[in-house]
Scaffold this motif. Structure first.
Motif, PDB file in Angstrom:
ATOM      1  N   SER A   2       0.874  -1.168   0.000  1.00  0.00           N
ATOM      2  CA  SER A   2       0.000   0.000   0.000  1.00  0.00           C
ATOM      3  C   SER A   2       0.909   1.215   0.000  1.00  0.00           C
ATOM      4  CB  SER A   2      -0.867   0.021   1.256  1.00  0.00           C
ATOM      5  OG  SER A   2      -1.436  -1.254   1.436  1.00  0.00           O
ATOM      6  N   ILE A   3       0.590   2.177  -0.831  1.00  0.00           N
ATOM      7  CA  ILE A   3       1.480   3.326  -0.976  1.00  0.00           C
ATOM      8  C   ILE A   3       0.713   4.611  -0.681  1.00  0.00           C
ATOM      9  CG2 ILE A   3       2.888   4.652  -2.618  1.00  0.00           C
ATOM     10  CD1 ILE A   3       3.478   2.029  -4.054  1.00  0.00           C
ATOM     11  N   VAL A   4       1.325   5.468   0.125  1.00  0.00           N
ATOM     12  CA  VAL A   4       0.781   6.809   0.313  1.00  0.00           C
ATOM     13  C   VAL A   4       1.846   7.782  -0.152  1.00  0.00           C
ATOM     14  CG1 VAL A   4      -0.215   8.474   1.908  1.00  0.00           C
ATOM     15  CG2 VAL A   4      -0.485   6.028   2.349  1.00  0.00           C
ATOM     16  N   ILE A   5       1.480   8.665  -1.057  1.00  0.00           N
ATOM     17  CA  ILE A   5       2.460   9.594  -1.605  1.00  0.00           C
ATOM     18  C   ILE A   5       1.987  11.031  -1.402  1.00  0.00           C
ATOM     19  CG2 ILE A   5       1.450   9.201  -3.903  1.00  0.00           C
ATOM     20  CD1 ILE A   5       4.056  10.087  -5.120  1.00  0.00           C
ATOM     21  N   VAL A   6       2.913  11.853  -0.902  1.00  0.00           N
ATOM     22  CA  VAL A   6       2.657  13.287  -0.838  1.00  0.00           C
ATOM     23  C   VAL A   6       3.267  13.889  -2.087  1.00  0.00           C
ATOM     24  CG1 VAL A   6       3.428  15.406   0.282  1.00  0.00           C
ATOM     25  CG2 VAL A   6       2.538  13.532   1.651  1.00  0.00           C
ATOM     26  N   THR A   7       2.524  14.698  -2.786  1.00  0.00           N
ATOM     27  CA  THR A   7       3.105  15.311  -3.975  1.00  0.00           C
ATOM     28  C   THR A   7       2.606  16.737  -4.171  1.00  0.00           C
ATOM     29  OG1 THR A   7       3.386  15.107  -6.363  1.00  0.00           O
ATOM     30  CG2 THR A   7       1.343  14.241  -5.447  1.00  0.00           C
ATOM     31  N   HIS A   8       3.489  17.550  -4.692  1.00  0.00           N
ATOM     32  CA  HIS A   8       3.120  18.913  -5.071  1.00  0.00           C
ATOM     33  C   HIS A   8       2.558  18.929  -6.477  1.00  0.00           C
ATOM     34  CE1 HIS A   8       4.050  21.922  -2.181  1.00  0.00           C
ATOM     35  NE2 HIS A   8       5.247  21.425  -1.913  1.00  0.00           N
ATOM     36  N   ASN A   9       2.846  17.830  -7.185  1.00  0.00           N
ATOM     37  CA  ASN A   9       2.569  17.792  -8.612  1.00  0.00           C
ATOM     38  C   ASN A   9       1.223  17.105  -8.849  1.00  0.00           C
ATOM     39  OD1 ASN A   9       2.476  17.046 -11.293  1.00  0.00           O
ATOM     40  ND2 ASN A   9       4.682  16.701 -11.427  1.00  0.00           N
ATOM     41  N   MET A  10       0.233  17.883  -9.217  1.00  0.00           N
ATOM     42  CA  MET A  10      -1.110  17.322  -9.373  1.00  0.00           C
ATOM     43  C   MET A  10      -1.174  16.311 -10.499  1.00  0.00           C
ATOM     44  SD  MET A  10      -3.608  20.456  -8.675  1.00  0.00           S
ATOM     45  CE  MET A  10      -2.647  21.584  -9.652  1.00  0.00           C
ATOM     46  N   HIS A  11      -0.377  16.569 -11.552  1.00  0.00           N
ATOM     47  CA  HIS A  11      -0.375  15.618 -12.660  1.00  0.00           C
ATOM     48  C   HIS A  11       0.131  14.271 -12.191  1.00  0.00           C
ATOM     49  CE1 HIS A  11      -1.377  18.811 -15.356  1.00  0.00           C
ATOM     50  NE2 HIS A  11      -0.362  19.521 -14.912  1.00  0.00           N
ATOM     51  N   GLN A  12       1.123  14.324 -11.301  1.00  0.00           N
ATOM     52  CA  GLN A  12       1.653  13.074 -10.778  1.00  0.00           C
ATOM     53  C   GLN A  12       0.567  12.326 -10.002  1.00  0.00           C
ATOM     54  OE1 GLN A  12       4.865  13.120  -7.687  1.00  0.00           O
ATOM     55  NE2 GLN A  12       5.835  11.748  -9.151  1.00  0.00           N
ATOM     56  N   ALA A  13      -0.165  13.041  -9.175  1.00  0.00           N
ATOM     57  CA  ALA A  13      -1.257  12.408  -8.431  1.00  0.00           C
ATOM     58  C   ALA A  13      -2.235  11.769  -9.411  1.00  0.00           C
ATOM     59  CB  ALA A  13      -1.959  13.441  -7.558  1.00  0.00           C
ATOM     60  N   ALA A  14      -2.563  12.496 -10.460  1.00  0.00           N
ATOM     61  CA  ALA A  14      -3.524  11.982 -11.441  1.00  0.00           C
ATOM     62  C   ALA A  14      -2.979  10.729 -12.123  1.00  0.00           C
ATOM     63  CB  ALA A  14      -3.834  13.065 -12.466  1.00  0.00           C
ATOM     64  N   ARG A  15      -1.660  10.714 -12.361  1.00  0.00           N
ATOM     65  CA  ARG A  15      -1.063   9.567 -13.055  1.00  0.00           C
ATOM     66  C   ARG A  15      -0.975   8.321 -12.180  1.00  0.00           C
ATOM     67  NH1 ARG A  15       2.613  13.553 -15.317  1.00  0.00           N
ATOM     68  NH2 ARG A  15       4.055  13.127 -13.630  1.00  0.00           N
ATOM     69  N   VAL A  16      -0.600   8.503 -10.911  1.00  0.00           N
ATOM     70  CA  VAL A  16      -0.235   7.321 -10.125  1.00  0.00           C
ATOM     71  C   VAL A  16      -1.287   6.878  -9.111  1.00  0.00           C
ATOM     72  CG1 VAL A  16       2.213   7.840 -10.350  1.00  0.00           C
ATOM     73  CG2 VAL A  16       0.981   8.586  -8.296  1.00  0.00           C
ATOM     74  N   ALA A  17      -2.179   7.768  -8.703  1.00  0.00           N
ATOM     75  CA  ALA A  17      -2.981   7.451  -7.518  1.00  0.00           C
ATOM     76  C   ALA A  17      -4.390   6.991  -7.855  1.00  0.00           C
ATOM     77  CB  ALA A  17      -3.039   8.666  -6.590  1.00  0.00           C
TER      78      ALA A  17
END
Lengths: 319, 281
Positions: B219-234
């Motif tokens: 299970s992965i929890v990621i903090v990101t500033h990059n919204m595109h990254q959130a959209a891609r991975v989460a």
């Protein structure tokens, strides 16, 4: 050619601020540079002066006493009627003090450093660190008296079965020197541990490492160069310490002895005890203090070179 | 899909906000969680679940408390004097902050990858082996190291120089080494605190691809500033923001959490919409 390029640059877009600069600040810079260079040169000159002042009497000494007799002889009695110039007894005295002092100060100093750097709350650290640094400044005479009048009698009461054959003890003097350098070892190695980047600490904790494991396997190796520097500084201090051994270790025995509990002289204590007003220049005894000083100087130098190598060998470079 | 059949990531969650997948209990359940540093309240009133074998992203502007919350999930906040977590923070149903819980044991199960790659100044091998040695894993250490490096898609690049210092690697390789180090102890959860913010775009893509592989097992929890990254991975995204109270204190709040698609296309809160469309933050 140079002239024309200069002219071109001064005739730039803003004529009020010529690139060539106004001569005064330029000279000011040069003056400051020269002044700073002189200050740096001063300490080098002083060191050279010290070495030279040792060299000439030492050469004069070895004109009279063969080097082999000095280095290998086991009786040190330069001022006796039946004079003897074997330096080993006082070299061994120095080694006993250094080894004892390190055996006391390295474990205690490093443990305190790990405590202060990794375990103590910032509130505790704010009190203890300055206290340690104050301890570093205690006059060594006081520690020498403490060793002679308190530690030595107490040691005999606690362990009467050891050969305490005089009121003096080279070993107790070594322990006292060790206590003297604990703050130095602790403070310098604590600085080294604290300067290990917080990221390494977090990385280790995030893997489920306990505090002890983080300290020993991550912080300690990453700070090893600073820790070795701390131990080297402590060793130099122990080799050079004079007052404590002069008071607590006694005038020693002219013959080579390894009795930790009895009296013995160190190289520094010999120099300190002999270089008093009533020594006459030009005598062999006068020259001995310089020969011993030169030997002391060479020993410290060799130790520093070894330490530098060690640091390079074991250093864990982060970034 | 090759899977041992024990766990299949539940991807077809109902459209409702913030419900755990029905097959598994959530990895984390947060009920009214708040975090403070000394007198300063950094984050308040967080209610959400984090599902197993998914990527959950925490997004939001600086100072919204997303990293603070992440660090509460494996008790890294314990290392900061004055940090205090209130409310109920359950890990697989057990209270993470119960007095009997040992933070060291928590971190053996819940690993973490940091913003700046932080390998130890040791060899590549020793970096990966540090965790397994710490938790006392038995067996073939070479095999454990190789498996972790393969898991982090780094093996092919370093297999012939395992004894080299980790600092001889590039930034992106160092970050994948830190991921290898984290998965070597076979944790349940990997927390990632802006793992790509110090990386170049090519390395970022590699780490993102890696996350897609890792979520089959972790299970992965990621903090990101990059919204595109959130959209891609989460699969799921939680949006946090800063609220300024009457006294001028800036307090982080969870605005909404749910499926990433929903958060990005049909956010229920105006603040989420503004942030995502780039009007704020």
């Amino acid at each position: 050619m140079a002239d024309s390029s200069m002219a071109a640059s001064t005739a730039g877009a803003n004529p009020r601020r010529p690139l060539a600069g106004a001569g005064t600040s330029h000279w000011g810079e040069k003056l400051i540079k020269v002044f700073l260079a002189l200050c740096a040169a001063f300490s080098v000159l002083v060191t050279t002066g010290i070495v030279l002042s040792l060299v000439f009497p030492t050469i004069s000494f070895f004109g009279q006493i063969p080097l082999a007799e000095f280095l290998l002889g086991t009786t040190w009695a330069p001022a006796f009627a039946q004079a003897s110039f074997g330096v080993l007894p006082i070299v061994v005295g120095t080694l006993i003090v250094v080894v004892t002092a390190l055996a006391v100060s390295v474990p205690i100093g490093l443990a305190s450093a790990i405590y202060l750097s990794e375990y103590a709350s910032s509130r505790v650290r704010k009190v203890v660190k300055p206290a340690l640094e104050v301890l570093e400044g205690i006059p060594t005479v006081a520690i020498g008296l403490f060793a002679f009048f308190f530690m030595r009698p107490l040691a005999e009461q606690l362990f009467p079965f050891f050969p305490w054959d005089t009121p003096f003890s080279i070993g107790i003097a070594g322990v006292a020197v060790g206590l003297l350098i604990v703050p130095l070892v602790a403070s310098v190695s604590e600085d080294a541990m604290r300067s290990v980047p917080a990221g390494l600490r977090e990385g280790a904790y995030a893997l489920g490492a306990s505090k002890m494991r983080v300290s020993m396997r991550v912080i300690f190796p990453a700070a090893i160069s600073g820790i070795i520097a701390a131990v080297v500084l402590g060793t130099s201090r122990a080799i050079g310490e004079t007052m404590v051994v002069l008071i607590a270790a006694g005038a020693g025995n002219p013959n080579l002895t390894f009795n930790w509990f009895g009296s013995a002289q160190t190289m520094t204590a010999y120099i300190g005890g002999t270089a008093t007003g009533d020594i006459s220049q030009g005598t062999v005894v006068y020259d001995t203090i310089f020969a011993v000083g030169a030997l002391l100087f060479s020993m410290t130098l060799v130790m520093n070179i070894i330490a530098t190598r060690l640091v390079r060998r074991f250093r864990e470079v982060y970034e | 899909m090759p899977d041992n059949g024990e766990h299949v990531a539940e991807r077809t969650a109902p459209g409702g906000v913030d419900t755990a997948s029905p097959e598994e209990t959530p990895v984390f359940s947060l009920r009214d969680v708040s975090v403070s540093y000394g007198d300063h309240l950094a984050l308040a009133g967080v209610n959400m679940d984090v599902n197993a074998r998914e990527v959950t992203a925490f997004i939001g502007p600086s100072g919204c408390g997303k990293s603070t919350l992440l660090r509460s999930l494996n008790r890294m906040n314990d290392l900061i004097t004055g940090a205090r977590v209130r409310g109920e923070l359950l890990y697989k149903g057990a209270d993470l902050y119960a007095p009997s819980v040992d933070a060291v044991q928590v971190r053996k199960r819940i690993g973490m990858v940091f913003q700046k790659p932080n390998p130890f100044p040791k060899s590549i091998y020793d970096n990966v082996a540090f965790g397994p040695r710490t938790v006392g894993m038995k067996g073939d250490m070479d095999g454990i190291v190789e498996k972790a490096l393969r898991g982090a898609a780094l093996w092919d690049e370093v297999s012939d120089r395992l004894r080299d210092n980790a600092y001889s690697l590039s930034g992106g390789q160092q970050q994948r080494l830190c991921i290898a180090r984290a998965i070597a102890v076979e944790p349940d959860v990997i927390l990632m605190d802006e793992p790509c913010s110090a990386l170049d775009p090519v390395s970022t893509v590699r780490v993102e691809d890696l996350m897609a592989e890792l979520k089959e097992r972790y299970s992965i929890v990621i903090v990101t500033h990059n919204m595109h990254q959130a959209a891609r991975v989460a699969e799921r995204t939680a949006f946090f923001s800063v609220q300024v109270d009457d006294a001028g204190n800036r307090i982080g709040r969870l605005i909404e959490a749910g499926e990433t698609g929903t958060i990005f296309t049909k956010p229920t809160d105006k603040r989420t919409e503004d942030y995502i469309s780039g009007r704020v933050g």
